[in-house]
Design an enzyme around this catalytic site. Structure first.
Site, PDB file in Angstrom:
ATOM      1  N   ASN A  36       0.739  -1.010   0.011  1.00 37.21           N
ATOM      2  CA  ASN A  36      -0.002  -0.064  -0.073  1.00 37.21           C
ATOM      3  C   ASN A  36       0.816   1.196   0.007  1.00 37.21           C
ATOM      4  OD1 ASN A  36      -2.770   1.345   0.152  1.00 37.21           O
ATOM      5  ND2 ASN A  36      -2.295   1.552   2.016  1.00 37.21           N
ATOM      6  N   SER A 137      -5.217   1.674  17.457  1.00 38.04           N
ATOM      7  CA  SER A 137      -6.093   2.597  16.987  1.00 38.04           C
ATOM      8  C   SER A 137      -7.306   2.929  17.798  1.00 38.04           C
ATOM      9  CB  SER A 137      -6.643   1.902  15.504  1.00 38.04           C
ATOM     10  OG  SER A 137      -7.685   2.575  15.088  1.00 38.04           O
ATOM     11  N   ALA A 138      -8.061   3.880  17.486  1.00 36.79           N
ATOM     12  CA  ALA A 138      -9.019   4.179  18.470  1.00 36.79           C
ATOM     13  C   ALA A 138     -10.444   3.291  17.880  1.00 36.79           C
ATOM     14  CB  ALA A 138      -9.614   5.730  18.097  1.00 36.79           C
ATOM     15  N   TYR A 161     -11.252  -5.205  11.724  1.00 36.46           N
ATOM     16  CA  TYR A 161      -9.768  -4.487  11.754  1.00 36.46           C
ATOM     17  C   TYR A 161      -9.603  -4.160  13.267  1.00 36.46           C
ATOM     18  CZ  TYR A 161      -6.911  -0.500  11.747  1.00 36.46           C
ATOM     19  OH  TYR A 161      -5.899   0.622  11.985  1.00 36.46           O
ATOM     20  N   LYS A 165      -6.541  -5.243  16.036  1.00 39.37           N
ATOM     21  CA  LYS A 165      -5.597  -4.297  16.869  1.00 39.37           C
ATOM     22  C   LYS A 165      -5.967  -4.675  18.383  1.00 39.37           C
ATOM     23  CE  LYS A 165      -3.919  -1.690  13.559  1.00 39.37           C
ATOM     24  NZ  LYS A 165      -2.542  -1.720  13.275  1.00 39.37           N
TER      25      LYS A 165
HETATM   26  P1  NAD Z   1      -0.473   2.537   5.255  1.00 44.27           P
HETATM   27  O1  NAD Z   1      -1.276   1.377   4.525  1.00 44.27           O
HETATM   28  O2  NAD Z   1      -0.223   3.948   4.498  1.00 44.27           O
HETATM   29  O3  NAD Z   1       1.147   2.174   5.980  1.00 44.27           O
HETATM   30  C1  NAD Z   1       1.236   0.648   6.238  1.00 44.27           C
HETATM   31  C2  NAD Z   1       2.569   0.116   5.649  1.00 44.27           C
HETATM   32  O4  NAD Z   1       2.580  -1.305   5.799  1.00 44.27           O
HETATM   33  C3  NAD Z   1       2.325   0.363   3.828  1.00 44.27           C
HETATM   34  O5  NAD Z   1       3.392   0.741   3.478  1.00 44.27           O
HETATM   35  C4  NAD Z   1       2.216  -1.162   3.363  1.00 44.27           C
HETATM   36  O6  NAD Z   1       2.908  -1.296   2.161  1.00 44.27           O
HETATM   37  C5  NAD Z   1       2.927  -1.870   4.533  1.00 44.27           C
HETATM   38  N1  NAD Z   1       2.493  -3.224   4.697  1.00 44.27           N
HETATM   39  C6  NAD Z   1       1.305  -3.823   4.762  1.00 44.27           C
HETATM   40  N2  NAD Z   1       1.361  -5.106   5.222  1.00 44.27           N
HETATM   41  C7  NAD Z   1       2.487  -5.428   5.172  1.00 44.27           C
HETATM   42  C8  NAD Z   1       3.349  -6.768   5.635  1.00 44.27           C
HETATM   43  N3  NAD Z   1       2.434  -7.856   5.535  1.00 44.27           N
HETATM   44  N4  NAD Z   1       4.644  -6.715   5.379  1.00 44.27           N
HETATM   45  C9  NAD Z   1       5.484  -5.515   5.204  1.00 44.27           C
HETATM   46  N5  NAD Z   1       4.634  -4.413   4.915  1.00 44.27           N
HETATM   47  C10 NAD Z   1       3.405  -4.435   4.909  1.00 44.27           C
HETATM   48  O7  NAD Z   1      -1.069   2.940   6.687  1.00 44.27           O
HETATM   49  P2  NAD Z   1      -0.765   4.042   7.661  1.00 44.27           P
HETATM   50  O8  NAD Z   1      -2.138   4.975   7.700  1.00 44.27           O
HETATM   51  O9  NAD Z   1       0.464   4.598   7.736  1.00 44.27           O
HETATM   52  O10 NAD Z   1      -1.146   3.348   9.094  1.00 44.27           O
HETATM   53  C11 NAD Z   1       0.171   2.523   9.658  1.00 44.27           C
HETATM   54  C12 NAD Z   1      -0.381   1.830  10.945  1.00 44.27           C
HETATM   55  O11 NAD Z   1      -1.264   2.535  11.601  1.00 44.27           O
HETATM   56  C13 NAD Z   1      -1.253   0.511  10.324  1.00 44.27           C
HETATM   57  O12 NAD Z   1      -0.776  -0.506  11.248  1.00 44.27           O
HETATM   58  C14 NAD Z   1      -2.753   1.104  10.819  1.00 44.27           C
HETATM   59  O13 NAD Z   1      -3.424   0.102  11.015  1.00 44.27           O
HETATM   60  C15 NAD Z   1      -2.585   2.198  12.017  1.00 44.27           C
HETATM   61  N6  NAD Z   1      -3.657   3.041  12.049  1.00 44.27           N
HETATM   62  C16 NAD Z   1      -3.687   3.761  11.031  1.00 44.27           C
HETATM   63  C17 NAD Z   1      -4.763   4.862  11.181  1.00 44.27           C
HETATM   64  C18 NAD Z   1      -4.991   5.671  10.005  1.00 44.27           C
HETATM   65  O14 NAD Z   1      -6.132   6.376  10.037  1.00 44.27           O
HETATM   66  N7  NAD Z   1      -4.184   6.167   9.199  1.00 44.27           N
HETATM   67  C19 NAD Z   1      -5.271   4.948  12.319  1.00 44.27           C
HETATM   68  C20 NAD Z   1      -5.214   4.337  13.233  1.00 44.27           C
HETATM   69  C21 NAD Z   1      -4.146   3.054  13.078  1.00 44.27           C
END
Ligand code: NAD
Ligand code: UDP
Length: 360
Positions: A36, A137-138, A161, A165
């Site tokens: 992603n 996450s919230a 999801y 978490k």
């Molecule tokens: P994102 O998708 O931009 O980043 C996640 C990254 O992990 C991506 O670069 C993806 O390529 C990589 N990835 C996914 N599965 C993988 C795997 N199996 N091995 C190696 N790499 C892998 O998401 P983000 O917004 O940067 O979120 C980062 C973290 O924070 C995530 O765990 C997400 O659940 C958590 N989070 C995000 C939000 C939000 O709103 N953005 C809110 C709460 C929690």
């Protein structure tokens, strides 16, 4: 020099955090399978940093790989030891994050999020690394809809999801020898230093506009969707209901600037590494709520563009209000969100405007 493995480093929050850590002097092993994200994000981070090209090359190792791959991860730890710069902490962002998709593909979410974390933890144990900051996450909370959520509130996620978490948080509490996940701070009887950071609604971008949110599929979150209308990819935004029990009838969320979130990781890591083994579970939010209509208005005024919208039906699984009580993060991490909702809107648009088709 402190040496850290960052999983999911090329993603939205990972790339901004990597920049903060690089500028703070860490040596970084950056793992991502780019499912992603784009590797370009990491080259832009290196350019944005205060380091020369040569220094950046010395301080960053990029690994194109999957967090579920035990041998690959083990090899990363071995390489760091061979290089005399043993990885002593992990920041774990890698995972899948789309709430809607998690209903359709729940097994993928268990595999990537829970399975990936189990593999990572096994490798960490094998290599005697017991310091980890985890992206929670919230969504782990049961929606409360009137007051701000605090860390002691019930954990009862309403989508797959969020369940992954909450499961990972429980697993981390368990390996740390801690009782529960409903307390902001507990000592670890097993020598672990763990921070689970419960982000509310991360948004915005680095003010340079060089890095930002760049989902590979259709975006799900409000700010990227507003950006898509602003750039002309979508004609208008659908507001998911104006009959919620809020002052203007639209959903209220706690938007927090991604650079504040990135700095929150450094704060958590610094505290963990300078104190006794413990489990910290912290909300990362601004403590301020913004409704959908208010956000559209602020975006329009801040950026001088019109965002046409129409009122649609409520989205399944949504809640009226999600708001953080960020007092524990201030108490334990000395962290609080510094940037405003106007900063979020300006920086989000600046990123979109400068990169109309993302990292290309
Ligand atoms: P994102 O998708 O931009 O980043 C996640 C990254 O992990 C991506 O670069 C993806 O390529 C990589 N990835 C996914 N599965 C993988 C795997 N199996 N091995 C190696 N790499 C892998 O998401 P983000 O917004 O940067 O979120 C980062 C973290 O924070 C995530 O765990 C997400 O659940 C958590 N989070 C995000 C939000 C939000 O709103 N953005 C809110 C709460 C929690
Ligand atoms: N929202 C909306 N239209 C959209 C996307 C989101 O009205 O196209 C609303 C949504 O109902 C919620 C807020 O914007 O009230 C934030 O949604 P997002 O998906 O970004 O975050 P989450 O709901 O997961 O906190």
């Amino acid at each position: 020099m402190k040496c850290i493995l960052v999983t999911g480093a090329a993603g939205f929050i990972g790339s901004h955090t990597t920049l903060v850590l690089l500028n703070a002097g860490y040596k970084l092993y950056l793992l991502d399978n780019f499912s992603n994200s784009s590797p370009i994000a990491l080259s832009r981070v290196a350019k944005l940093s205060s380091l020369s090209k040569k220094e950046a090359q010395e301080r960053i190792s990029i690994i194109d790989g999957d967090v579920r791959d035990f041998s690959l991860l083990d090899n990363v730890f071995s390489t760091s030891k061979r290089n005399g710069e043993r990885i002593n902490s992990v920041i774990h962002f890698a995972g899948l994050k789309a709430v809607g998709e998690s209903f359709e593909k729940s097994l993928d979410y268990w595999d990537n999020n829970v399975g990936g974390t189990i593999t990572l933890l096994k490798v960490m144990v094998k290599n005697s690394c017991r310091n980890i900051v985890f992206s929670s996450s919230a969504t782990v909370y049961r929606p409360k809809n009137e007051a701000a959520l605090i860390e002691t509130d019930p954990i009862s996620p309403i989508n797959p999801y969020g369940i992954t978490k909450a499961t990972i948080e429980k697993m981390l509490a368990d390996i740390g020898g801690c009782q529960s996940t409903a307390s902001a701070q507990q000592n670890s009887s097993k020598g672990w230093r763990i921070a689970c950071l419960r982000y509310f609604n991360p948004a915005g971008a680095h003010p340079s506009g060089e890095i930002g949110e760049n989902p590979k599929n259709i975006p799900n979150n409000l700010l990227p969707l507003i950006n898509q209308v602003g750039i002309g990819r979508n004609k208008s935004l659908t507001v998911f209901g104006n009959d919620w029990p809020t002052p203007d009838g639209t959903g209220i969320r706690d938007y927090v600037h991604v650079m504040d979130i990135a700095e929150g990781h450094k704060a958590a890591l610094d505290i963990l590494l300078s104190s006794k083994p413990q489990l910290l579970i912290m909300n990362l939010g601004s403590g301020k709520g913004t409704s959908v209509l208010k956000l559209i208005h602020i975006f329009e005024v801040t950026n001088g563009i019109k965002i046409p919208y129409e009122i649609g039906k409520r989205r399944e699984g949504d809640s009226a209000i999600s708001l953080a009580d960020p007092s524990q993060a201030l108490k334990y991490l000395q962290w609080e969100a510094k940037r405003s909702i106007e900063d979020i809107c300006r920086d989000a648009w600046n990123w979109q405007y400068k990169n109309p088709i993302g990292y290309l």
